[in-house]
Design a protein around this motif. Structure first.
Motif, PDB file in Angstrom:
ATOM      1  N   TYR A   4      38.612  40.149  30.267  1.00 12.23           N
ATOM      2  CA  TYR A   4      37.372  39.436  29.939  1.00 12.23           C
ATOM      3  C   TYR A   4      36.700  40.054  28.715  1.00 12.23           C
ATOM      4  CZ  TYR A   4      32.369  38.660  29.925  1.00 12.23           C
ATOM      5  OH  TYR A   4      31.087  38.392  29.512  1.00 12.23           O
ATOM      6  N   LEU A   5      36.595  41.371  28.710  1.00 10.25           N
ATOM      7  CA  LEU A   5      35.878  42.057  27.634  1.00 10.25           C
ATOM      8  C   LEU A   5      36.593  41.888  26.294  1.00 10.25           C
ATOM      9  CD1 LEU A   5      33.305  43.692  27.458  1.00 10.25           C
ATOM     10  CD2 LEU A   5      34.627  45.786  27.823  1.00 10.25           C
ATOM     11  N   THR A   6      37.917  42.010  26.298  1.00  7.53           N
ATOM     12  CA  THR A   6      38.691  41.862  25.056  1.00  7.53           C
ATOM     13  C   THR A   6      38.510  40.476  24.464  1.00  7.53           C
ATOM     14  OG1 THR A   6      40.340  43.423  25.881  1.00  7.53           O
ATOM     15  CG2 THR A   6      40.992  42.017  24.044  1.00  7.53           C
ATOM     16  N   HIS A   7      38.661  39.437  25.297  1.00  7.03           N
ATOM     17  CA  HIS A   7      38.527  38.067  24.799  1.00  7.03           C
ATOM     18  C   HIS A   7      37.111  37.782  24.325  1.00  7.03           C
ATOM     19  CE1 HIS A   7      42.297  35.792  25.527  1.00  7.03           C
ATOM     20  NE2 HIS A   7      42.572  36.863  26.226  1.00  7.03           N
ATOM     21  N   SER A   8      36.134  38.228  25.086  1.00  6.79           N
ATOM     22  CA  SER A   8      34.740  37.943  24.737  1.00  6.79           C
ATOM     23  C   SER A   8      34.348  38.609  23.422  1.00  6.79           C
ATOM     24  CB  SER A   8      33.809  38.404  25.863  1.00  6.79           C
ATOM     25  OG  SER A   8      34.095  37.720  27.060  1.00  6.79           O
TER      26      SER A   8
ATOM     27  N   TYR B  80      38.464  50.927  35.550  1.00  9.11           N
ATOM     28  CA  TYR B  80      38.286  49.545  35.091  1.00  9.11           C
ATOM     29  C   TYR B  80      39.601  48.795  35.258  1.00  9.11           C
ATOM     30  CZ  TYR B  80      34.043  51.494  33.105  1.00  9.11           C
ATOM     31  OH  TYR B  80      32.832  52.124  32.961  1.00  9.11           O
ATOM     32  N   GLU B  81      39.533  47.684  36.014  1.00 13.99           N
ATOM     33  CA  GLU B  81      40.737  46.911  36.310  1.00 13.99           C
ATOM     34  C   GLU B  81      41.078  45.956  35.168  1.00 13.99           C
ATOM     35  OE1 GLU B  81      42.624  47.558  38.686  1.00 13.99           O
ATOM     36  OE2 GLU B  81      41.379  48.713  40.080  1.00 13.99           O
ATOM     37  N   ARG B  82      42.296  45.359  35.280  1.00 17.83           N
ATOM     38  CA  ARG B  82      42.806  44.503  34.200  1.00 17.83           C
ATOM     39  C   ARG B  82      41.922  43.283  33.941  1.00 17.83           C
ATOM     40  NH1 ARG B  82      48.689  43.025  36.058  1.00 17.83           N
ATOM     41  NH2 ARG B  82      47.559  42.866  38.048  1.00 17.83           N
ATOM     42  N   GLY B  83      41.341  42.723  35.003  1.00 17.81           N
ATOM     43  CA  GLY B  83      40.525  41.525  34.840  1.00 17.81           C
ATOM     44  C   GLY B  83      39.320  41.768  33.961  1.00 17.81           C
ATOM     45  N   PHE B  84      38.657  42.900  34.166  1.00 24.13           N
ATOM     46  CA  PHE B  84      37.471  43.220  33.369  1.00 24.13           C
ATOM     47  C   PHE B  84      37.855  43.468  31.909  1.00 24.13           C
ATOM     48  CE2 PHE B  84      34.579  46.594  31.735  1.00 24.13           C
ATOM     49  CZ  PHE B  84      33.463  45.795  31.567  1.00 24.13           C
ATOM     50  N   ILE B  85      38.928  44.221  31.684  1.00 22.74           N
ATOM     51  CA  ILE B  85      39.379  44.487  30.310  1.00 22.74           C
ATOM     52  C   ILE B  85      39.788  43.187  29.626  1.00 22.74           C
ATOM     53  CG2 ILE B  85      41.051  45.729  28.891  1.00 22.74           C
ATOM     54  CD1 ILE B  85      38.913  47.478  30.234  1.00 22.74           C
TER      55      ILE B  85
ATOM     56  N   ALA C 270      39.052  36.161  35.672  1.00 18.87           N
ATOM     57  CA  ALA C 270      37.718  36.731  35.449  1.00 18.87           C
ATOM     58  C   ALA C 270      37.049  36.086  34.243  1.00 18.87           C
ATOM     59  CB  ALA C 270      37.837  38.248  35.245  1.00 18.87           C
ATOM     60  N   LEU C 271      37.830  35.804  33.218  1.00 20.54           N
ATOM     61  CA  LEU C 271      37.267  35.245  31.983  1.00 20.54           C
ATOM     62  C   LEU C 271      36.682  33.846  32.183  1.00 20.54           C
ATOM     63  CD1 LEU C 271      36.789  35.478  28.933  1.00 20.54           C
ATOM     64  CD2 LEU C 271      39.118  34.656  28.574  1.00 20.54           C
ATOM     65  N   PRO C 272      37.450  32.845  32.682  1.00 22.80           N
ATOM     66  CA  PRO C 272      36.851  31.512  32.818  1.00 22.80           C
ATOM     67  C   PRO C 272      35.713  31.456  33.833  1.00 22.80           C
ATOM     68  CG  PRO C 272      39.047  31.567  33.813  1.00 22.80           C
ATOM     69  CD  PRO C 272      38.890  32.830  33.040  1.00 22.80           C
ATOM     70  N   TYR C 273      35.806  32.223  34.927  1.00 23.33           N
ATOM     71  CA  TYR C 273      34.732  32.168  35.920  1.00 23.33           C
ATOM     72  C   TYR C 273      33.440  32.781  35.368  1.00 23.33           C
ATOM     73  CZ  TYR C 273      37.530  30.272  39.711  1.00 23.33           C
ATOM     74  OH  TYR C 273      38.279  29.434  40.498  1.00 23.33           O
TER      75      TYR C 273
ATOM     76  N   CYS D   2      34.986  39.391  41.440  1.00 21.97           N
ATOM     77  CA  CYS D   2      36.190  39.703  42.217  1.00 21.97           C
ATOM     78  C   CYS D   2      37.387  39.939  41.310  1.00 21.97           C
ATOM     79  CB  CYS D   2      36.488  38.570  43.192  1.00 21.97           C
ATOM     80  SG  CYS D   2      35.415  38.527  44.634  1.00 21.97           S
ATOM     81  N   TYR D   3      37.628  39.002  40.394  1.00 22.03           N
ATOM     82  CA  TYR D   3      38.813  39.106  39.542  1.00 22.03           C
ATOM     83  C   TYR D   3      38.687  40.233  38.514  1.00 22.03           C
ATOM     84  CZ  TYR D   3      40.560  34.767  41.528  1.00 22.03           C
ATOM     85  OH  TYR D   3      41.036  33.819  42.394  1.00 22.03           O
TER      86      TYR D   3
END
Length: 836
Positions: free
Chosen positions: A442-446, A435-440, A407-410, A395-396
């Motif tokens: 998550y991807l950047t941090h990961s 691509y929404e902000r939540g996915f970017i 999105a990242l912690p979940y 969702c996030y």
């Protein structure tokens, strides 16, 4: 507020085979106790089996009509305190009082012993709480009468103890909640160090009674049973872990709107209690009510349904039943909530997140139950928990919400790998996918966290395309991450060249050079490296230090960039590795291996570049254990080179003065140390930087001298260098007399300078008790042949004259001394402090 009328928290229901009409009932362990109505003076006991089936166990008589019943385990783990009073307190406005303030209500509470051996009354305590809700909408009438009051404890999860060879759950209280209800509104408070209102429940009809559980609030009205969600697990999760809302963990907020899960029609609900996964419900309806309800009607199930008003004859014959209503399993209800959320997926973003948050909290509450570790559905619940985290992550990451960062912690809590997340979110072959902000996020941090996950070349190409379209400035940093080590160099180069036209940078140029090396194109590599000055390029490495190394089976291998930088800008290479260490991207041992590999050193040889790194690292080091480790390493290296008369293979990057000015772990060298070194032999001057750096560390307050002594032993007899080291160590350990003896024997020129610097406060008395007698004795033995002793004696007398009273000064003057020598000091002392 989302209203989940189509969910089914209630399953099958069983009739309790009571012989007489019930008045009161309660549950404990696996038994149901039912007190008979009116003057029957009896209690029936039933065993509660699976699916709520009841088997009669027996009955017993009481001495009178039962007014109230409660069940409690023996021992100090659970207790029920009941209070019945006709007194009440009126407040002008809503207040919440704690502790001593609440005692002003003057309602006494006395703890009485049950006489049980396991009672543990020494652990009991009374704590006063007083709540006055806002009654202004109702006025003082029946609508303000308190009808339900309950304390709900929640316990620490994950703790267990061994008892009699078996593992048992240790119930350590984590959070305590207080719920009370008026006819039209209920209040749920968290009662901890502070009293905090969590939720307010507004009922569609006048309520008769309510009961709170960790997962639900059950409320009965004149014609139905209602089920609401609660926020206890969200509050308890934050009590258990105050730092839960981070990039690693998350939990839906306590302030989330409450939901109505179900309104189940019943005829005349009168009383309710909750037991495990059962709701026990007493139904008692008048005959007229039953007749009225049997008439055809098209009453809609809604929150606006009113109560039945047809009770005209309270004395008419009534029908009653005691039901055990089974609540469905947590996993089953969770699945239903997830399915229901899909109806909002493409319509109402916040509603979809709200529903999935409800499902998550439902499972979280079940996991926090003390009986969770012995539950048959333990694995199902854990799977549901991880799945709910994945759904919330979806969702996030897919929706445009203000809380996109969740999105990242979940996703992390879901246990999904980065590849699995990419497969969930990225549509294959869809070049126009948004691509929404939540996915970017998550991807950047990961990608930037050095995850030990190797993505396929196909996925790395897709990631490059995503960042080129959404955040091109991040592209060079993403390409340098370990997860992207399988990236196609030519594809990466193509996108980097496109990005350079939009957002050029030094890091981007260095990344292009790195890709050129991977492609084996040395001409392109040299061209890219020549596009900026070397100093600017070096700072670019600090901006993206991953370019300095490659990962291969856990070993750090210096790249061409590191070799190039070592030859041209070694200081900036050291600064880049310090930045890596400071940002927890490289461990100390890993950095050691890096420099040894880079410099081609043997196992027992420490390259000067590594020593430069240790010295630079002291500036940013904050952990005491790591600091002592670094200081000892430097001491060992300085001592080794001084004792073996070895020069460093390259010129040190920083002088002693540079280090003293930039790092407080290098102290100003004491004047008496400089004095000793000034009269030393020429051999002491061969390694001035190593010697002065070693002395500077020992002059600071940072080093633990006791732990350094074994490493300093090789220098103990090494001329004046060894003397300074021995005196410094003795002084730091508080052995001032030993230090004075060493200086008097080895370097009397520095003894007064030492005393002026070190003999203060608690050690001040050594001036007249130790130093003055020793100097006088040595002066008598040497006479005029040692002017150093005479001048030192005069200096000592000058200090003693200023510090002592005249009578004390007379006592320390030697009786066999020359009067002419001591007379000026005696006169000076008498003028300053006359004898009384």
């Amino acid at each position: 507020m989302v209203q989940l009328y189509n969910l089914h928290p209630f399953g099958s229901q069983q009739v309790v085979p009571c012989k007489q009409e019930p008045a009161h009932f309660c549950c404990g362990q696996d038994e149901l106790f039912v007190a008979c109505a009116a003057a029957s003076c009896g209690v029936e006991v039933f065993a509660v089996r699976e699916q709520g089936r009841c088997e009669p166990l027996g009955s017993f008589a009481t001495l009178g009509a039962v007014l109230r019943m409660a069940h409690s385990h023996d021992g100090p783990s659970e207790h029920t305190v009941q209070l019945e009073t006709d007194e009440f307190v009126i407040c002008q406005k809503p207040v919440e009082l704690l502790g001593e303030e609440s005692k002003s209500c003057e309602i006494p509470i006395v703890l009485e012993s049950t006489g049980l051996a396991t009672e543990g009354t020494e652990y009991f305590q009374v704590r006063y709480l007083r709540f006055t809700p806002d009654q202004s909408p109702f006025g003082f009438c029946e609508d303000t009468k308190l009808h339900s009051l309950q304390l709900l404890p929640m316990y620490q999860t994950g703790s267990s103890v061994k008892a009699h060879g078996e593992t048992e759950n240790e119930r350590e209280l984590l959070s305590l909640f207080c719920f009370f209800s008026l006819p039209h509104v209920g209040y749920l408070y968290s009662v901890g160090k502070l009293v905090e209102l969590i939720s307010t429940y507004y009922y569609s009809e006048k309520s008769e009674q309510a009961v709170l559980t960790p997962q639900f609030l059950h409320v009965i009205t004149s014609e139905n049973l209602q089920c609401f969600t609660v926020r206890c697990s969200a509050a308890a999760a934050r009590d258990e872990d105050p730092y839960i809302d981070t990039t690693v963990k998350a939990c839906p907020p306590v302030s989330l709107d409450v939901c109505t899960l179900r309104m189940q029609l019943f005829i005349g609900p009168r009383a309710i209690c909750h037991f495990k996964n059962h709701v026990i419900l007493l139904i008692k309806a008048d005959t007229e009510d039953i007749t009225e309800r049997r008439k055809p009607t098209r009453r809609m199930l809604s929150r606006k349904t009113g109560g039945i008003k047809s009770r005209k004859n309270p004395d008419s014959e009534s029908g009653w039943n005691l039901y055990i209503v089974n609540t469905v399993s947590t996993v089953q209800l969770y699945r239903e909530m997830v399915d229901y959320s899909r109806t909002y997926e493409n319509v109402k973003t916040e509603s979809c997140i709200h529903l999935l948050s409800e499902a998550h909290l439902l499972v979280r509450a079940a996991i926090m139950d003390p009986g969770f570790f012995k539950a048959d559905d333990k694995e199902e619940l854990l799977t549901a928990f991880r799945e709910s985290c994945a759904f919330l992550g979806d969702c996030y990451s897919r929706f445009d919400t203000k809380d996109y960062h969740l999105a990242l912690p979940y996703y992390r809590m879901s246990g999904l790998s980065m590849m699995e997340v990419l497969e969930r979110v990225v549509s294959q072959g869809d070049e126009k996918q948004k691509y929404e902000r939540g996915f970017i996020f998550y991807l950047t941090h990961s990608l930037n966290e050095d995850l030990n996950e190797e993505l396929s070349q196909e996925l790395t190409t897709k990631i490059i395309q995503i960042f080129y379209l959404t955040e091109p400035v991040q592209l060079p940093h993403i390409i340098c991450t370990p997860c992207m080590r399988n990236v196609c160099p030519s594809t990466a180069m193509s996108y980097l060249q496109k990005t350079e036209k939009i957002v050029p940078s030094v890091v981007l140029t260095l990344t292009k050079a790195f890709m050129a090396l991977k492609m084996g194109d040395l001409m392109m590599y040299k061209r890219e490296m020549g596009s900026y000055k070397e100093t600017v390029l070096a700072f670019g490495f600090i901006g993206q230090p991953k370019l300095l190394r490659q990962h291969k089976e856990g070993i750090v291998i210096p790249t061409e960039f590191a070799v190039h930088l070592k030859k041209t800008q070694p200081g900036l290479l050291v600064a880049a590795i310090v930045a890596l260490y400071e940002n927890s991207k490289m461990e100390l041992e890993e950095a050691d291996t890096f420099f040894k590999t880079l410099c081609g050193s043997s196992e027992n040889t420490v390259p000067q570049l590594l020593v430069d790194f240790w010295e630079a690292l002291l500036v940013v080091c904050t952990q005491e254990e790591a600091l002592q480790k670094l200081l000892l390493r430097l001491i060992c290296q300085y001592v080794c080179r001084i004792s073996k008369r070895e020069f460093p293979e390259t010129k040190p990057l920083k002088t002693t003065e540079d280090l003293i000015n930039s790092c407080n772990h290098f102290g100003l060298i004491f004047p008496w140390v400089i004095s000793i070194m000034a009269v030393g032999s020429p051999s002491d001057q061969d390694y001035p930087e190593d010697i002065s750096k070693l002395q500077s560390i020992l002059c600071s307050q940072s080093i633990n001298v006791a732990s350094a002594l074994p490493f300093l032993e090789p220098l103990s007899e090494d001329g004046n260098v060894g003397l300074t080291i021995r005196v410094l160590c003795s002084t730091r350990l508080g052995k001032y007399e030993d230090s004075l003896d060493l200086l008097l024997n080895k370097c009397p020129d520095a003894v007064v300078l030492y005393a002026q610097h070190e003999l203060k406060d608690d050690s001040l008395a050594l001036w007249w008790n130790k130093l003055l007698p020793e100097l006088y004795k040595r002066t008598r033995l040497t006479g005029n042949y040692c002017p150093v002793h005479i001048s030192s004696l005069k200096e000592a007398l000058s200090v003693v004259t200023m510090e002592l009273e005249l009578r004390d000064f007379l006592n320390v003057i030697p009786e066999d001394g020359t009067a002419a020598f001591f007379l000026p000091h005696l006169i000076h002392c008498s003028q300053r402090k006359p004898l009384t």
